[in-house]
Write a protein that holds these residues in place. Sequence first.
Motif, PDB file in Angstrom:
ATOM      1  N   ALA A 161      41.868  40.921  34.782  1.00 27.67           N
ATOM      2  CA  ALA A 161      41.495  39.504  34.853  1.00 27.67           C
ATOM      3  C   ALA A 161      41.906  38.915  36.201  1.00 27.67           C
ATOM      4  O   ALA A 161      41.157  38.141  36.805  1.00 27.67           O
ATOM      5  CB  ALA A 161      42.150  38.731  33.705  1.00 27.67           C
ATOM      6  N   ALA A 162      43.077  39.304  36.697  1.00 27.06           N
ATOM      7  CA  ALA A 162      43.525  38.837  38.011  1.00 27.06           C
ATOM      8  C   ALA A 162      42.589  39.338  39.110  1.00 27.06           C
ATOM      9  O   ALA A 162      42.312  38.614  40.079  1.00 27.06           O
ATOM     10  CB  ALA A 162      44.954  39.301  38.286  1.00 27.06           C
ATOM     11  N   ALA A 186      37.451  34.434  44.265  1.00 25.75           N
ATOM     12  CA  ALA A 186      38.009  33.733  45.421  1.00 25.75           C
ATOM     13  C   ALA A 186      37.489  34.315  46.723  1.00 25.75           C
ATOM     14  O   ALA A 186      37.187  33.572  47.668  1.00 25.75           O
ATOM     15  CB  ALA A 186      39.531  33.788  45.370  1.00 25.75           C
ATOM     16  N   LEU A 187      37.388  35.633  46.823  1.00 24.94           N
ATOM     17  CA  LEU A 187      36.904  36.278  48.046  1.00 24.94           C
ATOM     18  C   LEU A 187      35.437  35.956  48.312  1.00 24.94           C
ATOM     19  O   LEU A 187      35.022  35.887  49.462  1.00 24.94           O
ATOM     20  CB  LEU A 187      37.093  37.795  47.973  1.00 24.94           C
ATOM     21  CG  LEU A 187      38.507  38.318  48.150  1.00 24.94           C
ATOM     22  CD1 LEU A 187      38.555  39.812  47.890  1.00 24.94           C
ATOM     23  CD2 LEU A 187      39.036  38.014  49.549  1.00 24.94           C
ATOM     24  N   LYS A 188      34.666  35.778  47.271  1.00 20.34           N
ATOM     25  CA  LYS A 188      33.240  35.488  47.433  1.00 20.34           C
ATOM     26  C   LYS A 188      33.003  34.076  47.945  1.00 20.34           C
ATOM     27  O   LYS A 188      31.945  33.802  48.494  1.00 20.34           O
ATOM     28  CB  LYS A 188      32.508  35.707  46.114  1.00 20.34           C
ATOM     29  CG  LYS A 188      32.304  37.158  45.775  1.00 20.34           C
ATOM     30  CD  LYS A 188      31.482  37.253  44.508  1.00 20.34           C
ATOM     31  CE  LYS A 188      31.114  38.678  44.203  1.00 20.34           C
ATOM     32  NZ  LYS A 188      30.288  38.771  42.995  1.00 20.34           N
ATOM     33  N   ARG A 189      33.976  33.182  47.770  1.00 22.31           N
ATOM     34  CA  ARG A 189      33.793  31.783  48.224  1.00 22.31           C
ATOM     35  C   ARG A 189      33.860  31.677  49.702  1.00 22.31           C
ATOM     36  O   ARG A 189      34.399  32.341  50.450  1.00 22.31           O
ATOM     37  CB  ARG A 189      34.870  30.894  47.636  1.00 22.31           C
ATOM     38  CG  ARG A 189      34.550  30.515  46.246  1.00 22.31           C
ATOM     39  CD  ARG A 189      35.475  29.458  45.756  1.00 22.31           C
ATOM     40  NE  ARG A 189      35.976  29.909  44.455  1.00 22.31           N
ATOM     41  CZ  ARG A 189      37.184  29.716  44.012  1.00 22.31           C
ATOM     42  NH1 ARG A 189      38.060  29.093  44.722  1.00 22.31           N
ATOM     43  NH2 ARG A 189      37.525  30.149  42.833  1.00 22.31           N
ATOM     44  N   LEU A 200      36.912  43.441  49.177  1.00 23.15           N
ATOM     45  CA  LEU A 200      35.751  42.848  48.515  1.00 23.15           C
ATOM     46  C   LEU A 200      34.837  43.929  47.943  1.00 23.15           C
ATOM     47  O   LEU A 200      34.419  43.842  46.782  1.00 23.15           O
ATOM     48  CB  LEU A 200      34.980  41.957  49.498  1.00 23.15           C
ATOM     49  CG  LEU A 200      33.743  41.256  48.954  1.00 23.15           C
ATOM     50  CD1 LEU A 200      34.086  40.357  47.776  1.00 23.15           C
ATOM     51  CD2 LEU A 200      33.059  40.459  50.050  1.00 23.15           C
ATOM     52  N   VAL A 201      34.532  44.954  48.716  1.00 21.39           N
ATOM     53  CA  VAL A 201      33.681  46.047  48.238  1.00 21.39           C
ATOM     54  C   VAL A 201      34.336  46.735  47.037  1.00 21.39           C
ATOM     55  O   VAL A 201      33.680  47.013  46.029  1.00 21.39           O
ATOM     56  CB  VAL A 201      33.390  47.063  49.363  1.00 21.39           C
ATOM     57  CG1 VAL A 201      32.721  48.320  48.814  1.00 21.39           C
ATOM     58  CG2 VAL A 201      32.537  46.434  50.451  1.00 21.39           C
ATOM     59  N   ALA A 202      35.636  46.986  47.132  1.00 16.90           N
ATOM     60  CA  ALA A 202      36.347  47.664  46.041  1.00 16.90           C
ATOM     61  C   ALA A 202      36.324  46.826  44.763  1.00 16.90           C
ATOM     62  O   ALA A 202      36.032  47.346  43.678  1.00 16.90           O
ATOM     63  CB  ALA A 202      37.789  47.965  46.460  1.00 16.90           C
ATOM     64  N   LEU A 203      36.610  45.552  44.884  1.00 10.83           N
ATOM     65  CA  LEU A 203      36.621  44.687  43.701  1.00 10.83           C
ATOM     66  C   LEU A 203      35.222  44.528  43.113  1.00 10.83           C
ATOM     67  O   LEU A 203      35.058  44.516  41.889  1.00 10.83           O
ATOM     68  CB  LEU A 203      37.221  43.320  44.050  1.00 10.83           C
ATOM     69  CG  LEU A 203      38.721  43.318  44.335  1.00 10.83           C
ATOM     70  CD1 LEU A 203      39.162  41.967  44.882  1.00 10.83           C
ATOM     71  CD2 LEU A 203      39.528  43.687  43.096  1.00 10.83           C
TER      72      LEU A 203
END
Length: 82
Positions: free
Chosen positions: A71-72, A79-82, A12-15
Amino acid sequence: MAERNSMRSIELVALELLHASEEPVGNHRLMIALQNEGIDIAEATAGRVLRRLVAQGYARTLGKRGRVLTAAGHMKLTALKR
C-alpha cells in the motif's frame, strides 16, 4: 542532479511494473522493463533496486518468487506520477 533524476526514473519504472504485474516481479523482469525504457542496468542492479524498495516498505518479498507492491508503494507511485 542527473543521478537523482535517473534514480527517480528507475524507481518509477519499478513501481509501475510492480503495480501492473499480476504476479511477483523478479530481477530479470525489472531489468527488461528498465531496458525497454532506455535505462541500461545489469540484473544484479535490478535486484538491488527491488531490495531497496523492500527496505523502504514500498514492496514486499514473496519468498523466491519475487516482489509485490505494498500500500505504501502504491502511494509512492501516485506521488511520483504527480
